[in-house]
Scaffold this motif. Structure first.
Motif, PDB file in Angstrom:
ATOM      1  N   ASP A  50      -5.486   1.016 -60.965  1.00 36.62           N
ATOM      2  CA  ASP A  50      -5.103  -0.382 -60.786  1.00 36.62           C
ATOM      3  C   ASP A  50      -3.692  -0.544 -60.203  1.00 36.62           C
ATOM      4  O   ASP A  50      -3.295  -1.649 -59.874  1.00 36.62           O
ATOM      5  CB  ASP A  50      -5.213  -1.147 -62.111  1.00 36.62           C
ATOM      6  CG  ASP A  50      -4.303  -0.571 -63.190  1.00 36.62           C
ATOM      7  OD1 ASP A  50      -3.865   0.579 -63.040  1.00 36.62           O
ATOM      8  OD2 ASP A  50      -4.051  -1.281 -64.183  1.00 36.62           O
ATOM      9  N   VAL A  51      -2.957   0.549 -60.043  1.00 35.74           N
ATOM     10  CA  VAL A  51      -1.605   0.476 -59.472  1.00 35.74           C
ATOM     11  C   VAL A  51      -1.714   0.510 -57.954  1.00 35.74           C
ATOM     12  O   VAL A  51      -2.399   1.360 -57.388  1.00 35.74           O
ATOM     13  CB  VAL A  51      -0.722   1.639 -59.978  1.00 35.74           C
ATOM     14  CG1 VAL A  51       0.624   1.636 -59.290  1.00 35.74           C
ATOM     15  CG2 VAL A  51      -0.544   1.536 -61.473  1.00 35.74           C
ATOM     16  N   GLU A  52      -1.031  -0.421 -57.309  1.00 33.02           N
ATOM     17  CA  GLU A  52      -1.055  -0.535 -55.857  1.00 33.02           C
ATOM     18  C   GLU A  52       0.046   0.337 -55.255  1.00 33.02           C
ATOM     19  O   GLU A  52       1.224   0.070 -55.446  1.00 33.02           O
ATOM     20  CB  GLU A  52      -0.826  -1.998 -55.465  1.00 33.02           C
ATOM     21  CG  GLU A  52      -0.823  -2.265 -53.985  1.00 33.02           C
ATOM     22  CD  GLU A  52      -2.205  -2.466 -53.393  1.00 33.02           C
ATOM     23  OE1 GLU A  52      -2.333  -2.313 -52.170  1.00 33.02           O
ATOM     24  OE2 GLU A  52      -3.148  -2.748 -54.156  1.00 33.02           O
ATOM     25  N   LEU A  53      -0.327   1.395 -54.542  1.00 28.76           N
ATOM     26  CA  LEU A  53       0.642   2.275 -53.895  1.00 28.76           C
ATOM     27  C   LEU A  53       0.720   1.939 -52.410  1.00 28.76           C
ATOM     28  O   LEU A  53      -0.303   1.870 -51.733  1.00 28.76           O
ATOM     29  CB  LEU A  53       0.247   3.745 -54.064  1.00 28.76           C
ATOM     30  CG  LEU A  53       0.388   4.344 -55.450  1.00 28.76           C
ATOM     31  CD1 LEU A  53      -0.185   5.744 -55.480  1.00 28.76           C
ATOM     32  CD2 LEU A  53       1.828   4.362 -55.881  1.00 28.76           C
ATOM     33  N   LYS A  54       1.938   1.736 -51.936  1.00 29.35           N
ATOM     34  CA  LYS A  54       2.132   1.458 -50.523  1.00 29.35           C
ATOM     35  C   LYS A  54       2.666   2.721 -49.860  1.00 29.35           C
ATOM     36  O   LYS A  54       3.563   3.373 -50.372  1.00 29.35           O
ATOM     37  CB  LYS A  54       3.128   0.313 -50.339  1.00 29.35           C
ATOM     38  CG  LYS A  54       2.593  -1.024 -50.805  1.00 29.35           C
ATOM     39  CD  LYS A  54       3.583  -2.138 -50.496  1.00 29.35           C
ATOM     40  CE  LYS A  54       3.024  -3.495 -50.839  1.00 29.35           C
ATOM     41  NZ  LYS A  54       2.767  -3.693 -52.251  1.00 29.35           N
ATOM     42  N   ASP A  55       2.095   3.058 -48.698  1.00 34.19           N
ATOM     43  CA  ASP A  55       2.533   4.271 -48.017  1.00 34.19           C
ATOM     44  C   ASP A  55       3.443   3.919 -46.837  1.00 34.19           C
ATOM     45  O   ASP A  55       3.305   2.869 -46.229  1.00 34.19           O
ATOM     46  CB  ASP A  55       1.328   5.096 -47.535  1.00 34.19           C
ATOM     47  CG  ASP A  55       0.382   4.309 -46.661  1.00 34.19           C
ATOM     48  OD1 ASP A  55       0.418   4.503 -45.440  1.00 34.19           O
ATOM     49  OD2 ASP A  55      -0.397   3.509 -47.221  1.00 34.19           O
ATOM     50  N   ARG A  56       4.395   4.815 -46.594  1.00 36.20           N
ATOM     51  CA  ARG A  56       5.351   4.665 -45.481  1.00 36.20           C
ATOM     52  C   ARG A  56       5.442   5.977 -44.732  1.00 36.20           C
ATOM     53  O   ARG A  56       5.670   7.020 -45.322  1.00 36.20           O
ATOM     54  CB  ARG A  56       6.732   4.321 -46.023  1.00 36.20           C
ATOM     55  CG  ARG A  56       7.072   2.867 -45.965  1.00 36.20           C
ATOM     56  CD  ARG A  56       8.482   2.679 -46.440  1.00 36.20           C
ATOM     57  NE  ARG A  56       9.414   2.820 -45.335  1.00 36.20           N
ATOM     58  CZ  ARG A  56      10.026   1.790 -44.763  1.00 36.20           C
ATOM     59  NH1 ARG A  56       9.806   0.586 -45.182  1.00 36.20           N
ATOM     60  NH2 ARG A  56      10.861   1.980 -43.772  1.00 36.20           N
ATOM     61  N   LEU A  57       5.295   5.891 -43.423  1.00 35.05           N
ATOM     62  CA  LEU A  57       5.439   7.057 -42.575  1.00 35.05           C
ATOM     63  C   LEU A  57       6.924   7.304 -42.339  1.00 35.05           C
ATOM     64  O   LEU A  57       7.645   6.421 -41.882  1.00 35.05           O
ATOM     65  CB  LEU A  57       4.727   6.830 -41.240  1.00 35.05           C
ATOM     66  CG  LEU A  57       4.805   7.944 -40.214  1.00 35.05           C
ATOM     67  CD1 LEU A  57       4.070   9.172 -40.719  1.00 35.05           C
ATOM     68  CD2 LEU A  57       4.226   7.490 -38.894  1.00 35.05           C
ATOM     69  N   VAL A  58       7.403   8.485 -42.692  1.00 32.92           N
ATOM     70  CA  VAL A  58       8.816   8.824 -42.521  1.00 32.92           C
ATOM     71  C   VAL A  58       9.042   9.471 -41.162  1.00 32.92           C
ATOM     72  O   VAL A  58       9.916   9.065 -40.404  1.00 32.92           O
ATOM     73  CB  VAL A  58       9.307   9.765 -43.645  1.00 32.92           C
ATOM     74  CG1 VAL A  58      10.746  10.168 -43.418  1.00 32.92           C
ATOM     75  CG2 VAL A  58       9.142   9.100 -44.993  1.00 32.92           C
TER      76      VAL A  58
END
Length: 168
Positions: free
Chosen positions: A9-17
């Motif tokens: 239920d935790v929303e993880l946001k991804d970021r391209l480094v």
């Protein structure tokens, strides 16, 4: 490092480094592959990084996200900043993090900025010294964040009240 199990239920946001094109030269010609370093975070103290390698950029990013979800760590974030100053290193990259007053913003560059935004830090003064290699900068920043301890954790570890932590 304190590993954390993540609920669905935790929303993880991804970021391209960073994305890196790697060339392998064979007798048949050149073969191009891509390596993507990705950080994921919930914006509330959970952070992870991953490296994905594939023949296409999108596949490398998705592999990086899957790898990042496998090594998440919990980080103390107090009032939008870090609890105390800290310096850490990984390989040739050295990072320095210092708490900042509300409204200061995120004073950090490149790979460090991506990590700090993903973890949910709003106000911090950060400096990277030594190597600017994004892989090592991401790892050094996560090492620094995972070594942070807030006053409540220290009080619980020592078996004393929070007020005594600040007095003693």
């Amino acid at each position: 490092m304190n590993k954390v199990k993540i609920n669905s239920d935790v929303e993880l946001k991804d970021r391209l480094v960073a994305i890196n094109r790697v060339t392998k030269v064979t007798k048949g010609g050149r073969t191009f592959t891509f390596a993507a370093i990705v950080v994921v975070g919930d914006g509330n103290g959970v952070i992870g990084w991953g490296l994905g390698k594939a023949g296409e950029v999108t596949a490398a990013i998705s592999k990086g996200v899957e790898a990042a979800k496998k090594n998440l760590v919990k980080v103390p974030v107090l009032k939008g900043t870090v609890p105390h100053e800290i310096e850490a290193r990984f390989g040739g990259a050295k990072v320095f993090l210092k708490p900042a007053a509300p409204g200061t913003g995120l004073v950090a560059g490149g790979a460090m900025r991506a990590v700090l935004e993903s973890v949910g830090v709003k106000d911090v003064l950060a400096k990277s010294k030594g190597s600017s290699n994004p892989h090592n900068l991401v790892k050094a920043t996560i090492v620094a964040l995972s070594q942070m301890r807030d006053a409540y954790t220290i009080a619980k570890t020592r078996g004393i009240s929070v007020e005594k932590v600040f007095r003693g």
